[in-house]
Write a protein that holds these residues in place. Structure first.
Motif, mmCIF file in Angstrom:
data_model
loop_
_atom_site.group_PDB
_atom_site.id
_atom_site.type_symbol
_atom_site.label_atom_id
_atom_site.label_comp_id
_atom_site.label_asym_id
_atom_site.label_seq_id
_atom_site.Cartn_x
_atom_site.Cartn_y
_atom_site.Cartn_z
ATOM 1 N N PHE A 22 0.705 -1.415 -0.189
ATOM 2 C CA PHE A 22 0.160 -0.061 -0.162
ATOM 3 C C PHE A 22 0.593 1.384 -0.099
ATOM 4 O O PHE A 22 1.721 1.221 1.191
ATOM 5 C CB PHE A 22 -1.192 -0.132 1.239
ATOM 6 N N LEU A 24 1.360 4.222 0.723
ATOM 7 C CA LEU A 24 0.418 5.415 1.396
ATOM 8 C C LEU A 24 0.838 6.556 1.619
ATOM 9 O O LEU A 24 -0.034 7.735 1.816
ATOM 10 C CB LEU A 24 0.761 5.624 3.271
ATOM 11 N N ALA A 30 3.211 0.499 2.941
ATOM 12 C CA ALA A 30 2.878 -0.101 4.120
ATOM 13 C C ALA A 30 3.075 -1.903 2.874
ATOM 14 O O ALA A 30 2.052 -2.662 1.806
ATOM 15 C CB ALA A 30 1.423 -0.698 4.786
ATOM 16 N N ALA A 32 2.060 -4.738 3.381
ATOM 17 C CA ALA A 32 1.195 -6.433 4.164
ATOM 18 C C ALA A 32 1.071 -7.277 3.489
ATOM 19 O O ALA A 32 1.286 -8.811 4.204
ATOM 20 C CB ALA A 32 -0.741 -5.453 3.149
ATOM 21 N N GLU A 51 -1.589 -13.261 13.524
ATOM 22 C CA GLU A 51 -2.445 -12.542 15.086
ATOM 23 C C GLU A 51 -2.727 -11.473 13.883
ATOM 24 O O GLU A 51 -2.537 -11.004 12.734
ATOM 25 C CB GLU A 51 -1.607 -11.748 15.830
ATOM 26 N N SER A 52 -3.885 -9.981 14.745
ATOM 27 C CA SER A 52 -3.901 -9.267 14.173
ATOM 28 C C SER A 52 -2.682 -7.495 12.927
ATOM 29 O O SER A 52 -1.749 -7.958 13.864
ATOM 30 C CB SER A 52 -5.240 -8.245 14.372
ATOM 31 N N GLY A 53 -3.452 -8.152 12.084
ATOM 32 C CA GLY A 53 -1.785 -7.376 11.180
ATOM 33 C C GLY A 53 -0.963 -8.236 10.056
ATOM 34 O O GLY A 53 -0.859 -7.502 10.055
ATOM 35 N N SER A 54 -0.808 -9.137 10.557
ATOM 36 C CA SER A 54 -0.159 -9.965 10.078
ATOM 37 C C SER A 54 -0.224 -10.656 8.142
ATOM 38 O O SER A 54 0.731 -10.969 7.607
ATOM 39 C CB SER A 54 0.281 -11.852 10.660
ATOM 40 N N GLY A 55 -0.941 -9.976 7.275
ATOM 41 C CA GLY A 55 -1.738 -9.699 6.457
ATOM 42 C C GLY A 55 -2.239 -11.115 5.660
ATOM 43 O O GLY A 55 -2.224 -11.195 4.414
ATOM 44 N N LYS A 56 -2.760 -11.496 6.637
ATOM 45 C CA LYS A 56 -3.765 -12.986 6.048
ATOM 46 C C LYS A 56 -4.760 -12.223 5.175
ATOM 47 O O LYS A 56 -4.841 -12.880 4.040
ATOM 48 C CB LYS A 56 -4.575 -13.448 7.749
ATOM 49 N N SER A 57 -5.776 -11.554 5.504
ATOM 50 C CA SER A 57 -6.929 -11.011 4.692
ATOM 51 C C SER A 57 -6.250 -10.412 3.137
ATOM 52 O O SER A 57 -6.836 -10.535 2.074
ATOM 53 C CB SER A 57 -7.585 -9.701 5.547
ATOM 54 N N ILE A 58 -5.015 -9.597 3.450
ATOM 55 C CA ILE A 58 -4.307 -9.004 2.157
ATOM 56 C C ILE A 58 -4.002 -10.076 1.564
ATOM 57 O O ILE A 58 -4.659 -10.331 -0.500
ATOM 58 C CB ILE A 58 -3.623 -7.930 2.329
ATOM 59 N N GLU A 189 -12.092 -15.672 8.628
ATOM 60 C CA GLU A 189 -12.744 -15.137 10.167
ATOM 61 C C GLU A 189 -13.599 -15.309 10.031
ATOM 62 O O GLU A 189 -14.860 -14.761 10.180
ATOM 63 C CB GLU A 189 -11.773 -14.055 10.052
ATOM 64 N N PRO A 286 3.564 -3.157 12.379
ATOM 65 C CA PRO A 286 2.752 -1.865 11.361
ATOM 66 C C PRO A 286 3.369 -2.432 9.940
ATOM 67 O O PRO A 286 4.618 -2.219 9.886
ATOM 68 C CB PRO A 286 3.074 -0.195 11.564
ATOM 69 N N ALA A 287 2.383 -2.716 8.742
ATOM 70 C CA ALA A 287 3.794 -2.686 8.427
ATOM 71 C C ALA A 287 3.796 -1.790 6.620
ATOM 72 O O ALA A 287 5.065 -2.395 5.937
ATOM 73 C CB ALA A 287 2.204 -3.581 6.602
#
Ligand SMILES: Nc1ncnc2c1ncn2[C@@H]1O[C@H](COP(=O)(O)OP(=O)(O)OP(=O)(O)O)[C@@H](O)[C@H]1O
Ligand SMILES: [Mg+2]
Length: 340
Positions: A22, A24, A30, A32, A51-58, A189, A286-287
């Motif tokens: 990303f 920014l 970022a 990701a 965990e949250s923010g590790s890049g799974k959804s992206i 998720e 943070p990414a």
């Protein structure tokens, strides 16, 4: 094999060195997803944990080609059934999403349209992707809702998303996702917003559908309990990269990466003999501000001087287990020697 994850023959999905960044602002990027490779075999259930923010959804959204500006797939290939998705046009991709890959999101309200009835949304997909008449689609919509365990299907098709409970909405999403018999279902998720008993029902339903339709499942979760029950293989992500990958039993039995060990620590009953580390302190960096060395360095209880300066490659320690950690350099050498 160093630096890449397993690339097995004839995969359904092959992600190779995927980077999704990303932009920014001029100085802030970022990262990701930063060099992720893995495969999913037909019919297989692969979990991505972290965990949250590790890049799974992206990672998931990149496969679906749903990354929006300022995000961009900057490198790598994604192939589904030998077809390279990275070069497909938006139109070709829309056709493929529905037909060959489908995705179930964490919060179905974001994916369901609040102003249309459930019936409308299901029949629209069926008419578009399976060229059904209005009547055929209506019947099939009721069938699909029954398949996903909705007994009042003929009433539900006239209702709007907000009239349904979270669990029912998720069932509707699954019905929509499987309506065109995709070969790959990505579930990001899918149950975190639901209470525990409904969670189990939804996951069981997905597994049942997967078997019935012979689909592969890419299951994204931060819950290793879910992984142990449902996945054939696990990818552990941290800071936009895979840090460990193995078949589920192997990963749980011979956990290698300090991060994976930390994740398991939060599940005291899952594994008795894991080295006790205490919960991992801190959060995923943070990414846009990843450490130069190992991305887990700042939180790792085993960090060494070199970890601060360079990020380890993925090391193959057995022929189905890779780990990104300098602690295992010796094991890698032994396994290379014993192979020769
Ligand atoms: N639109 C965006 N703009 C900037 N950064 C983003 C954007 N979307 C995601 N990121 C960053 O990319 C990284 C990975 O995000 P991602 O959503 O893939 O995490 P995740 O593993 O799915 O976490 P969660 O468990 O919370 O869903 C994070 O650092 C996040 O802040
Ligand atoms: Mg996510």
């Amino acid at each position: 094999m160093i630096g890449v994850s397993f690339m097995r023959p004839n995969p359904l999905l092959a992600v190779n060195q995927l980077k999704t960044y990303f932009y920014l602002d001029q100085k802030k990027i970022a990262k990701a997803v930063d060099g992720v490779s893995f495969t999913v075999q037909p019919g297989e259930t692969v979990a991505i944990v972290g965990e949250s923010g590790s890049g799974k959804s992206i990672t998931a959204l990149s496969i679906m080609k749903l990354i929006e500006k300022p995000g961009e797939i900057v490198e790598g290939t994604i192939t589904l059934n030998q077809q390279d998705l990275t070069n497909l046009s938006a139109k070709q991709m829309t056709k493929l999403r529905g037909n060959e890959i489908a995705m179930v999101f964490q919060e179905p309200m974001t994916a369901l349209n609040p102003v249309f009835t459930i019936g409308n949304q299901l029949t629209e997909t069926l008419r578009k992707h399976r060229s059904m008449t209005k009547q055929e689609a209506q019947l099939e919509a009721i069938n699909l809702l029954k398949t996903v365990g909705i007994s009042r299907a003929d009433e539900i098709i006239h209702e709007y998303p907000h009239q349904l409970s979270g669990g029912m909405r998720q069932r509707v999403m699954i019905a929509m996702a499987i309506s065109c018999h995709p070969k790959l279902l990505i579930a990001d998720e899918p149950t975190t917003a639901l209470d525990v008993t409904i969670q189990a029902q939804i996951l069981d339903l997905m597994v049942e559908m997967k078997e019935e339709l012979d689909m592969a499942l890419l299951l994204i979760t931060h819950d290793l309990g879910i992984v142990s029950e449902y996945a054939d293989r696990v990818l552990v992500m941290y800071g936009g990269q895979i840090v460990e990958e193995a078949p589920t039993r192997e990963l749980l039995r011979t956990t290698k990466h300090p991060y994976t060990k930390g994740l398991l620590e939060s599940l005291p009953n899952l594994k008795e003999d894991v080295d006790r580390l205490g919960t991992i302190k801190g959060t995923v960096p943070p990414a846009y501000d990843l450490p130069t060395g190992c991305r887990f360095y700042t939180r790792c209880p085993f960090a060494m001087e070199k970890c601060k300066h360079s990020n380890p490659d993925l090391i193959e320690i057995t022929n189905n287990h890779v780990v990104r950690c300098y602690l295992y350099e010796k094991e890698e050498m032994q396994s290379v020697e014993s192979n020769t």
